[in-house]
Scaffold this motif. Sequence first.
Motif, short mmCIF file in Angstrom:
data_model
loop_
_atom_site.label_atom_id
_atom_site.label_comp_id
_atom_site.label_asym_id
_atom_site.label_seq_id
_atom_site.Cartn_x
_atom_site.Cartn_y
_atom_site.Cartn_z
N GLU A 46 21.32 45.86 24.30
CA GLU A 46 22.40 46.52 25.01
C GLU A 46 22.54 45.93 26.41
N SER A 47 23.75 46.07 26.91
CA SER A 47 24.00 45.70 28.28
C SER A 47 23.55 46.84 29.17
N ALA A 48 22.62 46.56 30.06
CA ALA A 48 22.17 47.59 31.00
C ALA A 48 23.15 47.72 32.16
N ALA A 49 23.59 46.57 32.68
CA ALA A 49 24.50 46.58 33.83
C ALA A 49 25.23 45.25 33.90
N ALA A 50 26.45 45.29 34.37
CA ALA A 50 27.25 44.09 34.54
C ALA A 50 28.03 44.17 35.85
N LEU A 51 28.36 42.99 36.38
CA LEU A 51 29.04 42.96 37.66
C LEU A 51 30.08 41.85 37.65
N SER A 52 31.24 42.14 38.18
CA SER A 52 32.32 41.17 38.22
C SER A 52 32.00 40.04 39.21
N ARG A 53 32.87 39.05 39.24
CA ARG A 53 32.62 37.83 40.00
C ARG A 53 32.34 38.06 41.47
N TYR A 54 33.07 38.96 42.08
CA TYR A 54 32.91 39.19 43.51
C TYR A 54 32.26 40.54 43.81
N GLY A 55 31.73 41.16 42.76
CA GLY A 55 31.00 42.41 42.94
C GLY A 55 31.85 43.64 43.08
N GLY A 56 33.14 43.53 42.82
CA GLY A 56 34.01 44.68 43.03
C GLY A 56 34.01 45.69 41.90
N SER A 57 33.53 45.27 40.75
CA SER A 57 33.55 46.16 39.59
C SER A 57 32.22 46.08 38.89
N ALA A 58 31.59 47.23 38.66
CA ALA A 58 30.28 47.28 38.01
C ALA A 58 30.33 48.17 36.78
N TYR A 59 29.52 47.79 35.81
CA TYR A 59 29.35 48.59 34.60
C TYR A 59 27.88 48.97 34.47
N TYR A 60 27.64 50.20 34.06
CA TYR A 60 26.28 50.64 33.77
C TYR A 60 26.26 51.37 32.44
N ALA A 98 25.56 34.98 32.38
CA ALA A 98 26.74 34.69 33.21
C ALA A 98 27.92 34.31 32.34
N ASP A 99 29.08 34.77 32.74
CA ASP A 99 30.32 34.54 31.99
C ASP A 99 31.34 33.93 32.96
N TYR A 100 31.57 32.64 32.82
CA TYR A 100 32.47 31.94 33.73
C TYR A 100 33.87 32.52 33.66
N LEU A 101 34.39 32.90 34.79
CA LEU A 101 35.72 33.50 34.97
C LEU A 101 35.84 34.85 34.27
N GLY A 102 34.72 35.42 33.90
CA GLY A 102 34.74 36.71 33.23
C GLY A 102 34.95 37.87 34.18
N GLY A 103 35.19 39.04 33.60
CA GLY A 103 35.47 40.22 34.40
C GLY A 103 34.33 41.22 34.46
#
Length: 124
Positions: A46-60, A98-103
Amino acid sequence: QVQLVESGGGLVQAGGSLRLSCAASGRSFSRSAVCWFRQTPGKEGESAAALSRYGGSAYYADSVKGRFTISRDNAKNTVCLQMSRLKPEDTAVYYCAADYLGGGSSFSSAYENWGQGTQVTVSS
């Protein structure tokens, strides 16, 4: 292409804290979304946490909300996962991706660059 190396895993008692770090190399890191995935043998990852390119959007993931914090420093090419109030069920191998150009997707299939993983073991 982004190369990723995780560190900071180890053994901790329930209720304790750990800070995972992921060092990235490659020019595209700052343009890549990042994610910490975790995998336990016999269980679906599972994905524990994710963060957008510039840190403006996070998922937990619901299981870690309020306990884990993902952060990144694009100047230093690092991404961290601060884990607090750890539980035995947090025991897993944690992978930085890491996901290049990902959200900042929570789906592992979105990520093309992966680290080797670091073991986190939480004892009860």
